[in-house]
Scaffold this motif. Structure first.
Motif, PDB file in Angstrom:
ATOM      1  N   THR A 197       2.344  41.865  54.707  1.00 28.55           N
ATOM      2  CA  THR A 197       1.174  41.925  53.822  1.00 28.55           C
ATOM      3  C   THR A 197       1.613  42.504  52.479  1.00 28.55           C
ATOM      4  OG1 THR A 197       0.533  44.133  54.574  1.00 28.55           O
ATOM      5  CG2 THR A 197      -0.488  42.254  55.707  1.00 28.55           C
ATOM      6  N   VAL A 198       0.895  42.095  51.440  1.00 23.05           N
ATOM      7  CA  VAL A 198       1.135  42.594  50.083  1.00 23.05           C
ATOM      8  C   VAL A 198      -0.227  42.794  49.431  1.00 23.05           C
ATOM      9  CG1 VAL A 198       2.133  42.090  47.808  1.00 23.05           C
ATOM     10  CG2 VAL A 198       3.304  41.318  49.879  1.00 23.05           C
ATOM     11  N   GLU A 199      -0.401  43.898  48.727  1.00 25.63           N
ATOM     12  CA  GLU A 199      -1.659  44.125  48.022  1.00 25.63           C
ATOM     13  C   GLU A 199      -1.540  43.653  46.574  1.00 25.63           C
ATOM     14  OE1 GLU A 199      -5.083  47.460  47.156  1.00 25.63           O
ATOM     15  OE2 GLU A 199      -3.285  48.050  48.232  1.00 25.63           O
ATOM     16  N   ILE A 200      -2.602  43.003  46.113  1.00 23.13           N
ATOM     17  CA  ILE A 200      -2.707  42.612  44.710  1.00 23.13           C
ATOM     18  C   ILE A 200      -3.857  43.421  44.122  1.00 23.13           C
ATOM     19  CG2 ILE A 200      -3.158  40.757  43.054  1.00 23.13           C
ATOM     20  CD1 ILE A 200      -2.192  38.768  45.178  1.00 23.13           C
ATOM     21  N   ALA A 201      -3.574  44.229  43.120  1.00 28.44           N
ATOM     22  CA  ALA A 201      -4.584  45.064  42.473  1.00 28.44           C
ATOM     23  C   ALA A 201      -4.781  44.609  41.040  1.00 28.44           C
ATOM     24  CB  ALA A 201      -4.155  46.527  42.501  1.00 28.44           C
ATOM     25  N   THR A 237      -6.750  38.686  32.612  1.00 28.93           N
ATOM     26  CA  THR A 237      -6.592  39.715  33.630  1.00 28.93           C
ATOM     27  C   THR A 237      -5.123  39.888  33.986  1.00 28.93           C
ATOM     28  OG1 THR A 237      -8.736  39.074  34.491  1.00 28.93           O
ATOM     29  CG2 THR A 237      -7.364  40.429  35.914  1.00 28.93           C
ATOM     30  N   GLU A 238      -4.759  41.126  34.223  1.00 31.43           N
ATOM     31  CA  GLU A 238      -3.418  41.447  34.701  1.00 31.43           C
ATOM     32  C   GLU A 238      -3.536  42.075  36.076  1.00 31.43           C
ATOM     33  OE1 GLU A 238      -1.069  43.714  31.977  1.00 31.43           O
ATOM     34  OE2 GLU A 238      -1.492  42.385  30.310  1.00 31.43           O
ATOM     35  N   TYR A 239      -2.501  41.871  36.891  1.00 34.34           N
ATOM     36  CA  TYR A 239      -2.497  42.360  38.256  1.00 34.34           C
ATOM     37  C   TYR A 239      -1.203  43.124  38.515  1.00 34.34           C
ATOM     38  CZ  TYR A 239      -6.001  38.685  38.553  1.00 34.34           C
ATOM     39  OH  TYR A 239      -7.095  37.884  38.328  1.00 34.34           O
ATOM     40  N   GLU A 240      -1.201  43.846  39.642  1.00 32.05           N
ATOM     41  CA  GLU A 240       0.002  44.549  40.066  1.00 32.05           C
ATOM     42  C   GLU A 240       0.203  44.327  41.563  1.00 32.05           C
ATOM     43  OE1 GLU A 240       1.827  48.710  38.921  1.00 32.05           O
ATOM     44  OE2 GLU A 240       0.107  48.971  40.256  1.00 32.05           O
ATOM     45  N   LEU A 241       1.444  44.038  41.927  1.00 28.48           N
ATOM     46  CA  LEU A 241       1.798  43.874  43.332  1.00 28.48           C
ATOM     47  C   LEU A 241       2.128  45.231  43.926  1.00 28.48           C
ATOM     48  CD1 LEU A 241       4.124  40.746  43.044  1.00 28.48           C
ATOM     49  CD2 LEU A 241       1.798  40.825  43.961  1.00 28.48           C
ATOM     50  N   GLY A 242       1.539  45.533  45.067  1.00 27.34           N
ATOM     51  CA  GLY A 242       1.837  46.777  45.768  1.00 27.34           C
ATOM     52  C   GLY A 242       3.075  46.625  46.632  1.00 27.34           C
ATOM     53  N   SER A 243       3.465  47.702  47.261  1.00 26.86           N
ATOM     54  CA  SER A 243       4.619  47.668  48.161  1.00 26.86           C
ATOM     55  C   SER A 243       4.268  46.857  49.403  1.00 26.86           C
ATOM     56  CB  SER A 243       5.027  49.076  48.566  1.00 26.86           C
ATOM     57  OG  SER A 243       5.454  49.791  47.431  1.00 26.86           O
ATOM     58  N   PRO A 244       5.123  45.931  49.800  1.00 33.84           N
ATOM     59  CA  PRO A 244       4.827  45.114  50.978  1.00 33.84           C
ATOM     60  C   PRO A 244       4.947  45.917  52.268  1.00 33.84           C
ATOM     61  CG  PRO A 244       6.939  44.482  50.013  1.00 33.84           C
ATOM     62  CD  PRO A 244       6.357  45.543  49.144  1.00 33.84           C
ATOM     63  N   SER A 245       4.175  45.494  53.254  1.00 33.43           N
ATOM     64  CA  SER A 245       4.271  46.037  54.599  1.00 33.43           C
ATOM     65  C   SER A 245       4.803  44.916  55.481  1.00 33.43           C
ATOM     66  CB  SER A 245       2.887  46.478  55.083  1.00 33.43           C
ATOM     67  OG  SER A 245       2.944  46.838  56.431  1.00 33.43           O
ATOM     68  N   VAL A 246       5.956  45.130  56.090  1.00 33.93           N
ATOM     69  CA  VAL A 246       6.608  44.089  56.882  1.00 33.93           C
ATOM     70  C   VAL A 246       6.582  44.492  58.351  1.00 33.93           C
ATOM     71  CG1 VAL A 246       8.731  42.784  57.233  1.00 33.93           C
ATOM     72  CG2 VAL A 246       8.105  43.514  54.931  1.00 33.93           C
ATOM     73  N   ALA A 247       6.051  43.588  59.174  1.00 40.35           N
ATOM     74  CA  ALA A 247       6.010  43.822  60.623  1.00 40.35           C
ATOM     75  C   ALA A 247       7.293  43.290  61.241  1.00 40.35           C
ATOM     76  CB  ALA A 247       4.806  43.107  61.229  1.00 40.35           C
ATOM     77  N   PRO A 304      15.130  37.110  67.203  1.00 45.98           N
ATOM     78  CA  PRO A 304      16.347  37.581  66.540  1.00 45.98           C
ATOM     79  C   PRO A 304      16.249  37.731  65.019  1.00 45.98           C
ATOM     80  CG  PRO A 304      16.534  35.258  67.024  1.00 45.98           C
ATOM     81  CD  PRO A 304      15.230  35.719  67.622  1.00 45.98           C
ATOM     82  N   LEU A 305      15.164  37.257  64.403  1.00 40.42           N
ATOM     83  CA  LEU A 305      15.077  37.306  62.947  1.00 40.42           C
ATOM     84  C   LEU A 305      14.444  38.596  62.454  1.00 40.42           C
ATOM     85  CD1 LEU A 305      13.893  33.736  61.875  1.00 40.42           C
ATOM     86  CD2 LEU A 305      16.204  34.642  61.951  1.00 40.42           C
ATOM     87  N   THR A 306      14.875  39.028  61.276  1.00 38.53           N
ATOM     88  CA  THR A 306      14.198  40.102  60.559  1.00 38.53           C
ATOM     89  C   THR A 306      13.808  39.564  59.193  1.00 38.53           C
ATOM     90  OG1 THR A 306      16.247  41.000  59.625  1.00 38.53           O
ATOM     91  CG2 THR A 306      15.478  41.944  61.719  1.00 38.53           C
ATOM     92  N   LEU A 307      12.747  40.115  58.663  1.00 36.24           N
ATOM     93  CA  LEU A 307      12.258  39.748  57.337  1.00 36.24           C
ATOM     94  C   LEU A 307      12.236  40.993  56.479  1.00 36.24           C
ATOM     95  CD1 LEU A 307      10.823  37.674  55.396  1.00 36.24           C
ATOM     96  CD2 LEU A 307       8.670  38.530  56.362  1.00 36.24           C
ATOM     97  N   ALA A 308      12.749  40.886  55.276  1.00 30.79           N
ATOM     98  CA  ALA A 308      12.687  41.982  54.299  1.00 30.79           C
ATOM     99  C   ALA A 308      12.089  41.422  53.016  1.00 30.79           C
ATOM    100  CB  ALA A 308      14.075  42.546  54.032  1.00 30.79           C
ATOM    101  N   ILE A 309      11.247  42.225  52.373  1.00 30.63           N
ATOM    102  CA  ILE A 309      10.631  41.821  51.107  1.00 30.63           C
ATOM    103  C   ILE A 309      10.821  42.952  50.110  1.00 30.63           C
ATOM    104  CG2 ILE A 309       8.526  41.119  49.919  1.00 30.63           C
ATOM    105  CD1 ILE A 309       7.432  40.209  52.612  1.00 30.63           C
ATOM    106  N   GLU A 310      11.303  42.594  48.948  1.00 28.86           N
ATOM    107  CA  GLU A 310      11.442  43.559  47.853  1.00 28.86           C
ATOM    108  C   GLU A 310      10.642  43.044  46.668  1.00 28.86           C
ATOM    109  OE1 GLU A 310      14.830  45.543  44.948  1.00 28.86           O
ATOM    110  OE2 GLU A 310      15.402  43.975  46.363  1.00 28.86           O
ATOM    111  N   VAL A 311       9.773  43.891  46.117  1.00 17.34           N
ATOM    112  CA  VAL A 311       9.036  43.527  44.910  1.00 17.34           C
ATOM    113  C   VAL A 311       9.918  43.926  43.731  1.00 17.34           C
ATOM    114  CG1 VAL A 311       6.951  43.873  43.545  1.00 17.34           C
ATOM    115  CG2 VAL A 311       6.815  43.877  46.037  1.00 17.34           C
ATOM    116  N   THR A 312      10.428  42.928  43.010  1.00 18.59           N
ATOM    117  CA  THR A 312      11.334  43.212  41.894  1.00 18.59           C
ATOM    118  C   THR A 312      10.623  43.237  40.551  1.00 18.59           C
ATOM    119  OG1 THR A 312      11.938  40.879  41.785  1.00 18.59           O
ATOM    120  CG2 THR A 312      13.373  42.323  43.089  1.00 18.59           C
TER     121      THR A 312
END
Length: 190
Positions: free
Chosen positions: A180-184, A24-34, A39-47
């Motif tokens: 959150t991140v979707e795995i399809a 099986t192969e999967y694909e990562l969707g675009s993350p949703s960051v709250a 003082p901290l921020t979180l950023a996620i990039e799917v490379t």
């Protein structure tokens, strides 16, 4: 060609195809960051979106201190983000998928094998100075995907992502539900 030869060839081709279809192969969707309280921020990039057994997908996580004062970040395993997992929303912890990083091999506080994960409960605390960021790439191996759907980014052993406190404060704030991140699942059939 004799009937037996035809049946043998047909059986061999079906078995060969079944082996290909079992990977099986999967694909990562675009993350949703709250936004994170504090003082901290979180950023996620799917490379790398494609996730297979032979070629993991990749997420690059960056935490930044946006304040004008140093903050302390606490976690276990590896600093600053610890042992991370993608945990399907609405399911138990047994369905989580471990995210891998090279930092696990650089420490004696984490041991990852194909079938298990062990981590030290030793708390790791370090400071992020004003305007400082830390970026860590994490990989998702196709063999570690347990379920598809929307997943919460969480600590592998416990849901909190990390804990943070301002300079001079005694109280820690736990960061959960940050992303959150979707795995399809991808179809291998044309």
């Amino acid at each position: 060609m004799k009937r037996r030869e035809v049946l043998t060839l047909a059986s061999a081709s079906v078995l060969g195809t079944a082996g290909c279809l079992g990977r099986t192969e999967y694909e990562l969707g675009s993350p949703s960051v709250a936004s994170i309280d504090g003082p901290l921020t979180l950023a996620i990039e799917v490379t790398d979106r494609r996730v297979t057994v032979d070629s993991p997908g990749e997420l690059v996580l960056t935490i930044s201190n946006e304040s004008d004062r140093a903050v302390q970040v606490r976690n276990t395993g590896v600093w600053p983000l610890g042992l991370l997992a993608l945990s399907p929303q609405g399911s138990d912890q047994m369905q989580r998928s471990l995210l891998l990083t090279d930092a696990y091999t650089d420490t004696d506080r984490v041991e990852v094998t194909p079938r298990s994960v062990e981590g030290s409960n030793e708390e790791l605390v370090d400071s992020l100075n004003p305007s400082q960021s830390v970026t860590v790439p994490y990989r998702l191996d196709g063999a570690r995907v347990r379920r598809t759907g929307v997943h919460d980014l969480q600590g592998y052993f416990e849901p909190p992502l990390l804990s943070v406190r301002g300079q001079g404060s005694e109280d820690w704030t736990t960061v959960t539900d940050a992303a959150t991140v979707e795995i399809a699942e991808l179809s291998l059939l044309p």
